[in-house]
Design a protein around this motif. Structure first.
Motif, PDB file in Angstrom:
ATOM      1  N   UNK A  85       0.845  -1.204   0.000  1.00  0.00           N
ATOM      2  CA  UNK A  85       0.000   0.000   0.000  1.00  0.00           C
ATOM      3  C   UNK A  85       0.876   1.248   0.000  1.00  0.00           C
ATOM      4  N   UNK A  86       1.942   1.235   0.824  1.00  0.00           N
ATOM      5  CA  UNK A  86       2.841   2.389   0.888  1.00  0.00           C
ATOM      6  C   UNK A  86       3.536   2.618  -0.444  1.00  0.00           C
ATOM      7  N   UNK A  87       3.953   1.549  -1.076  1.00  0.00           N
ATOM      8  CA  UNK A  87       4.617   1.658  -2.382  1.00  0.00           C
ATOM      9  C   UNK A  87       3.679   2.319  -3.395  1.00  0.00           C
ATOM     10  N   UNK A  88       2.400   1.912  -3.381  1.00  0.00           N
ATOM     11  CA  UNK A  88       1.439   2.504  -4.328  1.00  0.00           C
ATOM     12  C   UNK A  88       1.260   3.999  -4.081  1.00  0.00           C
ATOM     13  N   UNK A  89       1.251   4.389  -2.797  1.00  0.00           N
ATOM     14  CA  UNK A  89       1.096   5.814  -2.495  1.00  0.00           C
ATOM     15  C   UNK A  89       2.279   6.604  -3.036  1.00  0.00           C
ATOM     16  N   UNK A  90       3.524   6.112  -2.777  1.00  0.00           N
ATOM     17  CA  UNK A  90       4.709   6.831  -3.273  1.00  0.00           C
ATOM     18  C   UNK A  90       4.761   6.832  -4.796  1.00  0.00           C
ATOM     19  N   UNK A  91       4.372   5.701  -5.404  1.00  0.00           N
ATOM     20  CA  UNK A  91       4.363   5.645  -6.870  1.00  0.00           C
ATOM     21  C   UNK A  91       3.364   6.647  -7.458  1.00  0.00           C
ATOM     22  N   UNK A  92       2.234   6.809  -6.791  1.00  0.00           N
ATOM     23  CA  UNK A  92       1.232   7.764  -7.280  1.00  0.00           C
ATOM     24  C   UNK A  92       1.807   9.182  -7.305  1.00  0.00           C
ATOM     25  N   UNK A  93       2.511   9.552  -6.213  1.00  0.00           N
ATOM     26  CA  UNK A  93       3.088  10.902  -6.186  1.00  0.00           C
ATOM     27  C   UNK A  93       4.252  11.055  -7.169  1.00  0.00           C
TER      28      UNK A  93
END
Length: 524
Positions: A85-93
């Motif tokens: 989930x954290x990886x997806x958040x950073x990838x989104x930004x």
């Protein structure tokens, strides 16, 4: 008008203080808004109805995951899910950052210009053209500088992103992600070794759970929007009810003001109580059964104009005599009737007293037709009473009990009582005896002639004389056409002679009736 309430109501509605046309515009706008809101609700209903299925799917996924997470490997699996989930958040930004770079680069490319075309200036040695060329070159240079600045901004942004990515990849958090992924990969291998046919399915199921959870969040937002739109539709329905009550009040206020001192006619507005034939026609159109008599017993049973049974009969039967109480009573009954009709149309209930053929027909109505049922109100009715001799108000009787002449007199009294625009009366003496002619027509013409022009076509000279006609035209039929034989005021001898020729009692009667305006005696 005496025989048709609807015709009299149209006259009332045309009055400036009622202005049904302007009211109708407001009604149509609000009704359109209500129907639009209800249509939007139905669209959202289709989406929000998926909530139960999505929750069920999520429960299935959670049960599958419990096989994995219920063992001693649960901590590794949960840590892996959290890190993903954290990886997806950073990838989104990070993707947003790249998008910003692309947008700035697109602007940079859009404003790049070729060199200035000097061909439009054939004489560059001219001071004026030289000045224009300098302005163009200056603009070109400024834009080029701006393009360079944008390109530098792209490069700076890309550099900052690269630095950010380096910091990310070198961070303890990133090392934790890598370690978590390695532990997860090792776990999947061990699960397979422990007998799970497809241990790698765990990642798919985890993704499914995340998708279902996200879908539930979206559906909850949709439900919030739907709830708000439903609230707006109820408020709109309330405004429609208030508008319907407003037109009734305006009609009664107008009538009260017009007839405040009238001794011959009384009119009361009966809220939502038109003639039964009128309400039946509009109701049949509402349920898409116009121009037929099907479901006659279900819709209206009457006896000599009195409602007995059926949907409309129960709606209008035995209402209180007081207008305010009657309105409140009918509104309550109407709300119940609408609720039952819509419940039957949607197949949600079988209302008591509603037969199967009508219910089957209602089920064929479109959703918008059901919405229109909610906005429907019966038209108002009118209770017209007359007083034959203009004495005590206790002598008023329903106009239905009147003779043709008395009906004419009552409605004519109302028509004469209001307005300032010119009024044309064609043979008002028809069906009226001489007493009614004097008490009603002559008396009121004297009162209203100071504020409006009155044109009377009559065979009765008493109206001309006692009504103080200011201009008289005697008509006669010659050579197949109606022509003016004499014209002028009653002071004209020729006009007086013309009146006396048809007046009962002749010149003597004319002199007696005209004496009050002090013109003296008339010659032959």
């Amino acid at each position: 008008m005496a025989e048709n309430q609807d015709a009299l109501l149209r006259v009332i509605d045309e009055a400036d203080s009622v202005n049904k046309a302007e009211w109708q515009v407001r009604w149509d706008q609000e009704e359109k808004r209500y129907l639009s809101l209800k249509a939007k609700c139905r669209e959202l209903d289709v989406q929000s109805s998926q909530m139960e299925k999505v929750r069920g799917d999520l429960d299935d996924v959670i049960r599958k995951l419990s096989v994995f997470e219920g063992s001693h490997h649960a901590d590794i699996l949960k840590s892996y899910q959290a890190k993903q989930r954290q990886v997806r958040v950073l990838d989104e930004w990070r993707n947003r950052w790249v998008s910003v770079e692309d947008q700035i680069l697109a602007v940079h490319k859009a404003i790049l210009l070729s060199n200035v075309d000097h061909a439009a200036f054939p004489d560059p040695s001219s001071e004026t053209e030289k000045e224009a060329i300098e302005l163009l070159d200056g603009a070109h240079a400024e834009i080029q500088e701006l393009a360079k600045a944008l390109k530098a901004m792209v490069e700076a942004t890309a550099g900052r992103r690269a630095d950010w990515e380096t910091r990310r990849d070198g961070s303890a958090w990133h090392r934790g992600v890598i370690q978590c992924e390695e532990e997860y990969t090792s776990l999947v291998t061990r699960l397979r070794d422990e007998g799970f046919e497809n241990p790698a399915q765990h990642s798919i199921v985890v993704q499914q759970r995340q998708e279902f959870e996200q879908r539930i969040i979206e559906l909850e937002k949709i439900e919030e929007i739907r709830t708000d739109i439903l609230r707006q539709s109820q408020e709109s329905l309330g405004r429609l009810k208030a508008l319907r009550q407003e037109i009734t009040r305006k009609r009664q206020t107008f009538i009260d003001n017009v007839l405040v001192s009238n001794r011959y006619v009384s009119i009361k507005v009966l809220p939502y109580q038109p003639e039964l034939s009128v309400v039946e026609v509009t109701f049949r159109a509402l349920i898409n059964r116009a121009n037929d008599d099907s479901f006659a017993q279900d819709i209206l049973v009457e006896d000599d104009g009195k409602p007995l049974d059926g949907l409309l009969g129960r709606l209008l039967k035995d209402v209180p005599g007081d207008a305010q109480s009657a309105a409140a009573d009918i509104e309550a009954r109407l709300e119940e009737m609408k609720t039952n009709l819509i419940a039957a149309a949607l197949g949600e209930a079988t209302p008591v007293g509603m037969k199967r053929p009508l219910i089957n027909h209602l089920k064929k109505l479109t959703p918008e037709q059901c919405d229109r049922i909610r906005t429907w109100y019966p038209e108002d009715g009118l209770q017209v009473s007359y007083n034959a001799d203009g004495t005590s108000r206790r002598n008023f009787r329903p106009i239905e009990q009147a003779s043709p002449g008395q009906k004419t007199a009552a409605i004519l009294a109302f028509i004469l009582a209001y307005g300032t625009e010119p009024l044309v009366l064609d043979q008002p003496e028809d069906d009226l005896d001489n007493r009614l002619i004097y008490d009603l027509i002559v008396q009121q013409i004297r009162q209203i002639k100071t504020r409006r022009q009155v044109i009377v076509i009559t065979h009765n000279p008493n109206i001309v004389v006692n009504g103080d006609a200011e201009k008289v035209l005697e008509m006669e039929f010659k050579n197949g056409q109606c022509v003016v034989a004499q014209r002028g005021s009653l002071q004209s001898q020729a006009v007086r002679d013309a009146v006396c020729r048809v007046m009962e009692g002749g010149t003597e009667a004319f002199e007696k009736r005209y004496k009050r305006i002090a013109l003296g005696r008339f010659g032959n």
